[in-house]
Design a protein around this motif. Structure first.
Motif, PDB file in Angstrom:
ATOM      1  N   PHE A 133       0.836  -1.199   0.000  1.00  0.00           N
ATOM      2  CA  PHE A 133       0.000   0.000   0.000  1.00  0.00           C
ATOM      3  C   PHE A 133       0.872   1.251   0.000  1.00  0.00           C
ATOM      4  CE2 PHE A 133      -2.636   3.330   1.854  1.00  0.00           C
ATOM      5  CZ  PHE A 133      -3.856   3.131   1.187  1.00  0.00           C
ATOM      6  N   VAL A 134       0.522   2.205  -0.883  1.00  0.00           N
ATOM      7  CA  VAL A 134       1.272   3.452  -1.014  1.00  0.00           C
ATOM      8  C   VAL A 134       0.647   4.532  -0.138  1.00  0.00           C
ATOM      9  CG1 VAL A 134       2.001   5.275  -2.599  1.00  0.00           C
ATOM     10  CG2 VAL A 134       1.989   2.891  -3.364  1.00  0.00           C
ATOM     11  N   TYR A 135       1.457   5.145   0.725  1.00  0.00           N
ATOM     12  CA  TYR A 135       0.975   6.194   1.620  1.00  0.00           C
ATOM     13  C   TYR A 135       1.290   7.602   1.125  1.00  0.00           C
ATOM     14  CZ  TYR A 135      -0.114   2.811   5.292  1.00  0.00           C
ATOM     15  OH  TYR A 135      -0.656   1.788   6.018  1.00  0.00           O
ATOM     16  N   ALA A 136       2.436   7.786   0.476  1.00  0.00           N
ATOM     17  CA  ALA A 136       2.842   9.128   0.070  1.00  0.00           C
ATOM     18  C   ALA A 136       3.700   9.057  -1.186  1.00  0.00           C
ATOM     19  CB  ALA A 136       3.612   9.824   1.193  1.00  0.00           C
ATOM     20  N   ILE A 137       3.573  10.088  -2.024  1.00  0.00           N
ATOM     21  CA  ILE A 137       4.293  10.143  -3.293  1.00  0.00           C
ATOM     22  C   ILE A 137       4.887  11.542  -3.473  1.00  0.00           C
ATOM     23  CG2 ILE A 137       3.956  10.270  -5.812  1.00  0.00           C
ATOM     24  CD1 ILE A 137       2.112   7.907  -5.623  1.00  0.00           C
ATOM     25  N   GLY A 138       6.073  11.604  -4.071  1.00  0.00           N
ATOM     26  CA  GLY A 138       6.691  12.881  -4.407  1.00  0.00           C
ATOM     27  C   GLY A 138       7.448  12.755  -5.714  1.00  0.00           C
ATOM     28  N   ILE A 139       7.932  13.859  -6.223  1.00  0.00           N
ATOM     29  CA  ILE A 139       8.731  13.887  -7.455  1.00  0.00           C
ATOM     30  C   ILE A 139      10.058  14.545  -7.130  1.00  0.00           C
ATOM     31  CG2 ILE A 139       8.891  14.730  -9.820  1.00  0.00           C
ATOM     32  CD1 ILE A 139       5.825  14.867  -9.844  1.00  0.00           C
ATOM     33  N   GLY A 140      11.160  13.826  -7.381  1.00  0.00           N
ATOM     34  CA  GLY A 140      12.460  14.374  -7.030  1.00  0.00           C
ATOM     35  C   GLY A 140      13.581  13.770  -7.840  1.00  0.00           C
ATOM     36  N   SER A 141      14.816  14.004  -7.394  1.00  0.00           N
ATOM     37  CA  SER A 141      16.009  13.526  -8.111  1.00  0.00           C
ATOM     38  C   SER A 141      16.870  12.680  -7.184  1.00  0.00           C
ATOM     39  CB  SER A 141      16.837  14.707  -8.621  1.00  0.00           C
ATOM     40  OG  SER A 141      16.091  15.513  -9.495  1.00  0.00           O
ATOM     41  N   LEU A 142      17.405  11.614  -7.739  1.00  0.00           N
ATOM     42  CA  LEU A 142      18.357  10.759  -7.030  1.00  0.00           C
ATOM     43  C   LEU A 142      19.464  10.394  -7.998  1.00  0.00           C
ATOM     44  CD1 LEU A 142      19.123   9.100  -4.498  1.00  0.00           C
ATOM     45  CD2 LEU A 142      17.802   7.210  -5.456  1.00  0.00           C
ATOM     46  N   SER A 143      20.704  10.693  -7.616  1.00  0.00           N
ATOM     47  CA  SER A 143      21.867  10.411  -8.484  1.00  0.00           C
ATOM     48  C   SER A 143      21.676  11.036  -9.862  1.00  0.00           C
ATOM     49  CB  SER A 143      22.082   8.908  -8.605  1.00  0.00           C
ATOM     50  OG  SER A 143      22.301   8.317  -7.340  1.00  0.00           O
ATOM     51  N   LEU A 181      14.596  15.768   6.819  1.00  0.00           N
ATOM     52  CA  LEU A 181      14.067  16.696   5.834  1.00  0.00           C
ATOM     53  C   LEU A 181      14.921  17.955   5.796  1.00  0.00           C
ATOM     54  CD1 LEU A 181      11.657  17.521   3.925  1.00  0.00           C
ATOM     55  CD2 LEU A 181      10.594  18.513   5.967  1.00  0.00           C
ATOM     56  N   GLY A 182      15.214  18.428   4.607  1.00  0.00           N
ATOM     57  CA  GLY A 182      15.959  19.664   4.439  1.00  0.00           C
ATOM     58  C   GLY A 182      15.343  20.507   3.333  1.00  0.00           C
ATOM     59  N   LYS A 183      15.820  21.730   3.180  1.00  0.00           N
ATOM     60  CA  LYS A 183      15.312  22.620   2.150  1.00  0.00           C
ATOM     61  C   LYS A 183      16.467  23.328   1.465  1.00  0.00           C
ATOM     62  CE  LYS A 183      10.810  23.445   4.305  1.00  0.00           C
ATOM     63  NZ  LYS A 183       9.837  24.468   4.790  1.00  0.00           N
ATOM     64  N   LYS A 184      16.367  23.393   0.129  1.00  0.00           N
ATOM     65  CA  LYS A 184      17.336  24.124  -0.673  1.00  0.00           C
ATOM     66  C   LYS A 184      16.591  24.982  -1.683  1.00  0.00           C
ATOM     67  CE  LYS A 184      21.164  20.811  -0.337  1.00  0.00           C
ATOM     68  NZ  LYS A 184      22.145  19.983  -1.088  1.00  0.00           N
ATOM     69  N   MET A 185      17.328  25.747  -2.459  1.00  0.00           N
ATOM     70  CA  MET A 185      16.700  26.612  -3.452  1.00  0.00           C
ATOM     71  C   MET A 185      15.863  25.804  -4.440  1.00  0.00           C
ATOM     72  SD  MET A 185      17.303  29.792  -2.914  1.00  0.00           S
ATOM     73  CE  MET A 185      16.979  30.507  -4.528  1.00  0.00           C
ATOM     74  N   GLY A 186      16.309  24.573  -4.739  1.00  0.00           N
ATOM     75  CA  GLY A 186      15.596  23.757  -5.719  1.00  0.00           C
ATOM     76  C   GLY A 186      14.411  23.005  -5.154  1.00  0.00           C
ATOM     77  N   GLY A 187      14.190  23.081  -3.854  1.00  0.00           N
ATOM     78  CA  GLY A 187      13.067  22.381  -3.249  1.00  0.00           C
ATOM     79  C   GLY A 187      13.475  21.642  -1.989  1.00  0.00           C
ATOM     80  N   GLU A 188      12.639  20.736  -1.534  1.00  0.00           N
ATOM     81  CA  GLU A 188      12.918  19.974  -0.323  1.00  0.00           C
ATOM     82  C   GLU A 188      13.842  18.801  -0.625  1.00  0.00           C
ATOM     83  OE1 GLU A 188       8.808  20.795   2.181  1.00  0.00           O
ATOM     84  OE2 GLU A 188       9.030  18.898   1.110  1.00  0.00           O
ATOM     85  N   THR A 189      14.562  18.355   0.408  1.00  0.00           N
ATOM     86  CA  THR A 189      15.437  17.197   0.280  1.00  0.00           C
ATOM     87  C   THR A 189      15.106  16.184   1.364  1.00  0.00           C
ATOM     88  OG1 THR A 189      17.170  18.058   1.728  1.00  0.00           O
ATOM     89  CG2 THR A 189      17.281  18.673  -0.597  1.00  0.00           C
ATOM     90  N   LEU A 190      15.314  14.919   1.047  1.00  0.00           N
ATOM     91  CA  LEU A 190      15.169  13.837   2.012  1.00  0.00           C
ATOM     92  C   LEU A 190      16.474  13.070   2.067  1.00  0.00           C
ATOM     93  CD1 LEU A 190      11.652  12.183   1.427  1.00  0.00           C
ATOM     94  CD2 LEU A 190      12.426  13.432   3.449  1.00  0.00           C
ATOM     95  N   THR A 191      17.077  12.993   3.239  1.00  0.00           N
ATOM     96  CA  THR A 191      18.290  12.198   3.410  1.00  0.00           C
ATOM     97  C   THR A 191      17.914  10.932   4.153  1.00  0.00           C
ATOM     98  OG1 THR A 191      19.720  14.144   3.438  1.00  0.00           O
ATOM     99  CG2 THR A 191      20.608  12.122   4.371  1.00  0.00           C
ATOM    100  N   THR A 203      15.237  18.130  -4.858  1.00  0.00           N
ATOM    101  CA  THR A 203      14.266  18.827  -5.725  1.00  0.00           C
ATOM    102  C   THR A 203      12.835  18.336  -5.554  1.00  0.00           C
ATOM    103  OG1 THR A 203      14.614  17.402  -7.684  1.00  0.00           O
ATOM    104  CG2 THR A 203      16.061  19.323  -7.445  1.00  0.00           C
ATOM    105  N   LEU A 204      12.488  17.874  -4.363  1.00  0.00           N
ATOM    106  CA  LEU A 204      11.094  17.532  -4.094  1.00  0.00           C
ATOM    107  C   LEU A 204      10.283  18.818  -4.021  1.00  0.00           C
ATOM    108  CD1 LEU A 204      11.841  14.872  -1.388  1.00  0.00           C
ATOM    109  CD2 LEU A 204      10.454  14.394  -3.418  1.00  0.00           C
ATOM    110  N   GLN A 205       9.062  18.775  -4.531  1.00  0.00           N
ATOM    111  CA  GLN A 205       8.214  19.958  -4.494  1.00  0.00           C
ATOM    112  C   GLN A 205       7.825  20.276  -3.053  1.00  0.00           C
ATOM    113  OE1 GLN A 205       4.914  19.573  -7.250  1.00  0.00           O
ATOM    114  NE2 GLN A 205       6.211  18.598  -8.783  1.00  0.00           N
ATOM    115  N   PRO A 206       7.557  21.550  -2.752  1.00  0.00           N
ATOM    116  CA  PRO A 206       7.225  21.949  -1.381  1.00  0.00           C
ATOM    117  C   PRO A 206       6.105  21.101  -0.782  1.00  0.00           C
ATOM    118  CG  PRO A 206       7.506  23.883  -2.760  1.00  0.00           C
ATOM    119  CD  PRO A 206       7.563  22.699  -3.683  1.00  0.00           C
ATOM    120  N   GLY A 207       6.363  20.583   0.396  1.00  0.00           N
ATOM    121  CA  GLY A 207       5.379  19.773   1.109  1.00  0.00           C
ATOM    122  C   GLY A 207       5.491  18.288   0.859  1.00  0.00           C
TER     123      GLY A 207
END
Length: 268
Positions: A133-143, A181-191, A203-207
């Motif tokens: 089951f999927v709880y949350a989805i985002g759009i971002g960059s990895l490598s 969770l972090g924030k940069k000019m390009g959007g949110e980050t998840l480490t 580069t995750l969108q805000p929120g």
């Protein structure tokens, strides 16, 4: 070109109709064809199509009784990189609401999905396990690759889909020690700290990063169900009713129905 085997799990929900008939009708609306079928299996042939840049493939589905309906274990055998695309093609012609959607529509509704990411969303259900089951989805960059990030009840998935490429990176929930969770000019980050190393999705969108991080903490803090709770959640009467439905459709023989019924009644 060497052939590749990939597996995909489908669940045709109880009450949707005969799974073999539904799949056969869906295949008829494509340029694929059903080459054989029985109450417990179906084989679909995908022809070579030069104009579509598509290699031929053989798709074999094996049916079994599941908790939500009829599970189909698909095995796609063929060269190239369009294995999941074949399943998307068939799935798009299945009746609306007939397949377990893994909670994907609800997760997508919580975010602002732009043009990018739609291709990955179409493919996401094909990489999920049965009952996941999927709880949350985002759009971002990895490598340096753009893709979708999906948090499920079992893992965190990064899926990148482009022409000639399907990259999947996953982190089992049990292996993730922390998610910051972090924030940069390009959007949110998840480490993600996992198994002694770390990976950062940018580069995750805000929120979106915040939503994933908060849901992850909820899942990690949930008490693990005991074997007793798992057993109690199974309704033997409901299972017998589903067995009877499969027997009436010819998917189960009378002997198989009686054997499984006796076993379920023993749990009462």
């Amino acid at each position: 070109m060497a052939t590749i085997l990939r597996s995909v799990h489908w669940t045709v929900l109880t009450g949707s109709g005969d799974p073999i008939a539904l799949v056969s009708d869906a295949v008829e609306k494509t340029d694929f064809r059903v080459v054989s079928s029985s109450p417990s299996s179906i084989v679909v042939e995908v022809p070579r199509a030069m104009l579509k840049n598509r290699w031929g493939a053989t798709i074999t589905g094996t049916l079994s009784l599941g908790a939500k309906g009829t599970d189909i274990e698909w095995v796609i055998d063929g060269p190239g990189s369009k294995h999941y695309e074949h399943m998307v093609t068939i799935g798009e012609h299945m009746p609306e609401g007939s397949l377990d959607n893994h909670g994907i529509p609800e997760a997508v509704a919580k975010i602002s999905l732009k043009m990018f990411g739609r291709e990955e969303i179409r493919h996401l259900s094909n990489v999920l396990d049965r009952g996941e089951f999927v709880y949350a989805i985002g759009i971002g960059s990895l490598s340096a690759k753009m893709g979708i990030v999906a948090l499920t009840d079992r893992r965190l998935i990064f899926l990148e889909k482009s022409i000639g490429s399907e990259d999947i990176v996953e982190f089992a929930l049990g292996s993730i020690g922390a998610m910051s969770l972090g924030k940069k000019m390009g959007g949110e980050t998840l480490t993600i700290s996992h198994s002694g190393t770390s990976a950062t999705i940018t580069t995750l969108q805000p929120g979106q990063g915040d939503l994933i991080a908060r849901k992850f903490r909820e899942l990690k803090n949930q008490p693990q169900p005991t074997a007793l709770n798992t057993t109690a959640s199974v309704d033997p009467i409901a299972q017998i009713e589903r067995l009877a439905e499969l027997r009436d459709k010819g998917i189960l023989s009378d002997e198989e129905f009686k054997s499984q019924k006796t076993q379920l009644l023993g749990n009462l």
